[in-house]
Motif scaffolding. Structure first.
Motif, PDB file in Angstrom:
ATOM      1  N   GLU A 221       0.830  -1.206   0.000  1.00  0.00           N
ATOM      2  CA  GLU A 221       0.000   0.000   0.000  1.00  0.00           C
ATOM      3  C   GLU A 221       0.864   1.254   0.000  1.00  0.00           C
ATOM      4  O   GLU A 221       0.603   2.203  -0.754  1.00  0.00           O
ATOM      5  CB  GLU A 221      -0.923   0.015   1.216  1.00  0.00           C
ATOM      6  CG  GLU A 221      -1.782   1.268   1.293  1.00  0.00           C
ATOM      7  CD  GLU A 221      -2.685   1.306   2.509  1.00  0.00           C
ATOM      8  OE1 GLU A 221      -3.026   2.413   2.967  1.00  0.00           O
ATOM      9  OE2 GLU A 221      -3.072   0.222   2.990  1.00  0.00           O
ATOM     10  N   GLU A 222       1.901   1.285   0.828  1.00  0.00           N
ATOM     11  CA  GLU A 222       2.780   2.452   0.875  1.00  0.00           C
ATOM     12  C   GLU A 222       3.469   2.671  -0.463  1.00  0.00           C
ATOM     13  O   GLU A 222       3.601   3.811  -0.928  1.00  0.00           O
ATOM     14  CB  GLU A 222       3.809   2.277   1.988  1.00  0.00           C
ATOM     15  CG  GLU A 222       3.225   2.360   3.393  1.00  0.00           C
ATOM     16  CD  GLU A 222       4.219   1.949   4.463  1.00  0.00           C
ATOM     17  OE1 GLU A 222       4.024   2.334   5.629  1.00  0.00           O
ATOM     18  OE2 GLU A 222       5.192   1.217   4.136  1.00  0.00           O
TER      19      GLU A 222
ATOM     20  N   TRP B  53       2.494   1.770  -3.573  1.00  0.00           N
ATOM     21  CA  TRP B  53       1.611   2.251  -4.628  1.00  0.00           C
ATOM     22  C   TRP B  53       1.048   3.625  -4.318  1.00  0.00           C
ATOM     23  O   TRP B  53       0.892   4.463  -5.223  1.00  0.00           O
ATOM     24  CB  TRP B  53       0.489   1.238  -4.886  1.00  0.00           C
ATOM     25  CG  TRP B  53       0.975   0.056  -5.646  1.00  0.00           C
ATOM     26  CD1 TRP B  53       1.182  -1.218  -5.176  1.00  0.00           C
ATOM     27  CD2 TRP B  53       1.370   0.034  -7.017  1.00  0.00           C
ATOM     28  NE1 TRP B  53       1.673  -2.022  -6.169  1.00  0.00           N
ATOM     29  CE2 TRP B  53       1.798  -1.283  -7.312  1.00  0.00           C
ATOM     30  CE3 TRP B  53       1.395   0.988  -8.030  1.00  0.00           C
ATOM     31  CZ2 TRP B  53       2.242  -1.655  -8.577  1.00  0.00           C
ATOM     32  CZ3 TRP B  53       1.849   0.622  -9.290  1.00  0.00           C
ATOM     33  CH2 TRP B  53       2.261  -0.694  -9.561  1.00  0.00           C
ATOM     34  N   ASP B  54       0.768   3.898  -3.059  1.00  0.00           N
ATOM     35  CA  ASP B  54       0.244   5.226  -2.745  1.00  0.00           C
ATOM     36  C   ASP B  54       1.303   6.296  -2.983  1.00  0.00           C
ATOM     37  O   ASP B  54       0.991   7.392  -3.457  1.00  0.00           O
ATOM     38  CB  ASP B  54      -0.258   5.274  -1.306  1.00  0.00           C
ATOM     39  CG  ASP B  54      -1.389   6.270  -1.130  1.00  0.00           C
ATOM     40  OD1 ASP B  54      -2.330   6.247  -1.951  1.00  0.00           O
ATOM     41  OD2 ASP B  54      -1.335   7.084  -0.189  1.00  0.00           O
TER      42      ASP B  54
ATOM     43  N   TYR C 220       1.345   7.171  -6.678  1.00  0.00           N
ATOM     44  CA  TYR C 220       0.277   8.075  -7.096  1.00  0.00           C
ATOM     45  C   TYR C 220       0.484   9.477  -6.545  1.00  0.00           C
ATOM     46  O   TYR C 220       0.177  10.467  -7.209  1.00  0.00           O
ATOM     47  CB  TYR C 220      -1.081   7.519  -6.678  1.00  0.00           C
ATOM     48  CG  TYR C 220      -1.550   6.401  -7.575  1.00  0.00           C
ATOM     49  CD1 TYR C 220      -2.074   6.664  -8.840  1.00  0.00           C
ATOM     50  CD2 TYR C 220      -1.444   5.074  -7.181  1.00  0.00           C
ATOM     51  CE1 TYR C 220      -2.481   5.639  -9.679  1.00  0.00           C
ATOM     52  CE2 TYR C 220      -1.858   4.034  -8.008  1.00  0.00           C
ATOM     53  CZ  TYR C 220      -2.368   4.331  -9.256  1.00  0.00           C
ATOM     54  OH  TYR C 220      -2.762   3.312 -10.100  1.00  0.00           O
TER      55      TYR C 220
ATOM     56  N   ASP D 252      -8.747  -0.795  -5.569  1.00  0.00           N
ATOM     57  CA  ASP D 252      -7.317  -0.531  -5.696  1.00  0.00           C
ATOM     58  C   ASP D 252      -6.708  -0.538  -4.299  1.00  0.00           C
ATOM     59  O   ASP D 252      -7.418  -0.384  -3.292  1.00  0.00           O
ATOM     60  CB  ASP D 252      -7.036   0.802  -6.387  1.00  0.00           C
ATOM     61  CG  ASP D 252      -5.643   0.829  -7.021  1.00  0.00           C
ATOM     62  OD1 ASP D 252      -5.531   0.459  -8.207  1.00  0.00           O
ATOM     63  OD2 ASP D 252      -4.684   1.184  -6.324  1.00  0.00           O
TER      64      ASP D 252
ATOM     65  N   SER E 148      -4.388   1.676  -3.409  1.00  0.00           N
ATOM     66  CA  SER E 148      -3.971   3.047  -3.105  1.00  0.00           C
ATOM     67  C   SER E 148      -5.151   3.945  -2.762  1.00  0.00           C
ATOM     68  O   SER E 148      -6.018   4.185  -3.608  1.00  0.00           O
ATOM     69  CB  SER E 148      -3.221   3.647  -4.298  1.00  0.00           C
ATOM     70  OG  SER E 148      -3.110   5.050  -4.173  1.00  0.00           O
TER      71      SER E 148
ATOM     72  N   THR F  84      -5.048   7.134  -2.481  1.00  0.00           N
ATOM     73  CA  THR F  84      -4.938   8.304  -3.354  1.00  0.00           C
ATOM     74  C   THR F  84      -5.573   8.037  -4.714  1.00  0.00           C
ATOM     75  O   THR F  84      -6.326   8.864  -5.240  1.00  0.00           O
ATOM     76  CB  THR F  84      -3.467   8.705  -3.528  1.00  0.00           C
ATOM     77  OG1 THR F  84      -2.915   9.047  -2.252  1.00  0.00           O
ATOM     78  CG2 THR F  84      -3.316   9.884  -4.474  1.00  0.00           C
TER      79      THR F  84
ATOM     80  N   GLN G 143     -11.169  -0.051  -1.200  1.00  0.00           N
ATOM     81  CA  GLN G 143      -9.741  -0.291  -1.036  1.00  0.00           C
ATOM     82  C   GLN G 143      -9.505  -1.741  -0.643  1.00  0.00           C
ATOM     83  O   GLN G 143     -10.076  -2.228   0.338  1.00  0.00           O
ATOM     84  CB  GLN G 143      -9.138   0.631   0.021  1.00  0.00           C
ATOM     85  CG  GLN G 143      -7.614   0.452   0.133  1.00  0.00           C
ATOM     86  CD  GLN G 143      -7.010   1.274   1.251  1.00  0.00           C
ATOM     87  OE1 GLN G 143      -7.728   1.929   2.011  1.00  0.00           O
ATOM     88  NE2 GLN G 143      -5.700   1.227   1.363  1.00  0.00           N
TER      89      GLN G 143
END
Length: 212
Positions: free
Chosen positions: A10-11, A13-14, A17, A69, A71, A73, A95
Motif C-alpha cells: 500500500e505504501e 503504490w500510494d 500516485y 485498488d 492506493s 490516493t 480499497q
C-alpha cells in the motif's frame, strides 16, 4: 541511523500516485473497449482500477461497477473523476490489498488489467479468486503485458510475462464450464517518454463462464 523500513504494498503504490497529479491518461484500456463491446451491462468488478479510467467508462456504458485498488490516493482521484463525469452513483470504490482481501459478490464482468507489481503480489492466486467471482454466464477478462516497452534500455532478464496459455493453465478452471473467447497478443498504441507514438505488446485472455 539507516532507515531499514521496507514499504508495504500500500505504501509503495500510494507513494507512486502521490508523486504526480495524474499517473494514467484517464482513458479506458484498448482491450476493454474491444472485448466488452457486445456485452449487456450488468455488475462489473474492476481489479486494480487505479485512477478509474476503465471503471468510469464502464459506468458510462450502463454498468454498475465495483472498483478496487490498494492506493487510497488513486481511489480518491477515481471518485472525483467519476463525480465530474456524472457517474459517481454507479461506482462503488473499495480499497483492497488483493493479497489479503477481495470484494464480496458475483459479477457479470470481472476485469483485471495489468496486475503486475514490483512489490510482492500473488497474481495467480488473485486471478483464481477473480474467476470465482464471475457469475454464471459472466465474463472474465485478464490483460497483461507481453514484454517490456521499447524504451526499456536494460530489461530485467528475470522478469517473465506470462502468455495467455500460461495464465489459463494457472487458473486451473474446469474447462467443461468455461469457453475461451480470446487468447492473443496485440500491440497496444501508446506515447513514449519522448512523446512519440509507439506500441507495447500485451496479452488478452477472455473467458465466458457457462450459464447455470
Amino acid at each position: 541511523m539507516t532507515d531499514t523500513h521496507t514499504p508495504t504494498a500500500e505504501e509503495f503504490w500510494d507513494a507512486r500516485y502521490q508523486a504526480s497529479d495524474r499517473v494514467f491518461s484517464g482513458n479506458p484500456n484498448t482491450a476493454l473497449l474491444r472485448e466488452t463491446a457486445e456485452l449487456i451491462p450488468g455488475r462489473a468488478l474492476d481489479l486494480g482500477c487505479g485512477e478509474g479510467g476503465d471503471a468510469i467508462w464502464l459506468a458510462e456504458q450502463g454498468w454498475h461497477v465495483t472498483a478496487t485498488d490498494i492506493s487510497p490516493t488513486a481511489l480518491r482521484r477515481g471518485a472525483d473523476h467519476a463525480a465530474t463525469a456524472g457517474v459517481g452513483d454507479r461506482i462503488d470504490w473499495q480499497q483492497h490489498d488483493l493479497a489479503n482481501s477481495f470484494p464480496a459478490g458475483a459479477f457479470d464482468l470481472v476485469s483485471a488489467h495489468f496486475l503486475h507489481s514490483p512489490v510482492e503480489l500473488p497474481r495467480g492466486e488473485v486471478l483464481r479468486t477473480a474467476a470465482g467471482a464471475v457469475a454464471p454466464g459472466g465474463t472474465l477478462l485478464i490483460v497483461g503485458h507481453a514484454g517490456f516497452p521499447p524504451w526499456e534500455a536494460e530489461p530485467d532478464p528475470e522478469v517473465h510475462f506470462p502468455t495467455p496459455d500460461e495464465v489459463l493453465a494457472d487458473l486451473a478452471l474446469p474447462m467443461d464450464r468455461w469457453d475461451v473467447l480470446t487468447a492473443d497478443t496485440y500491440q497496444r498504441p501508446l506515447i513514449g517518454p519522448d512523446q512519440r507514438p509507439t506500441t507495447r505488446p500485451d496479452n488478452t485472455l477472455r473467458l465466458r463462464r457457462h450459464p447455470a
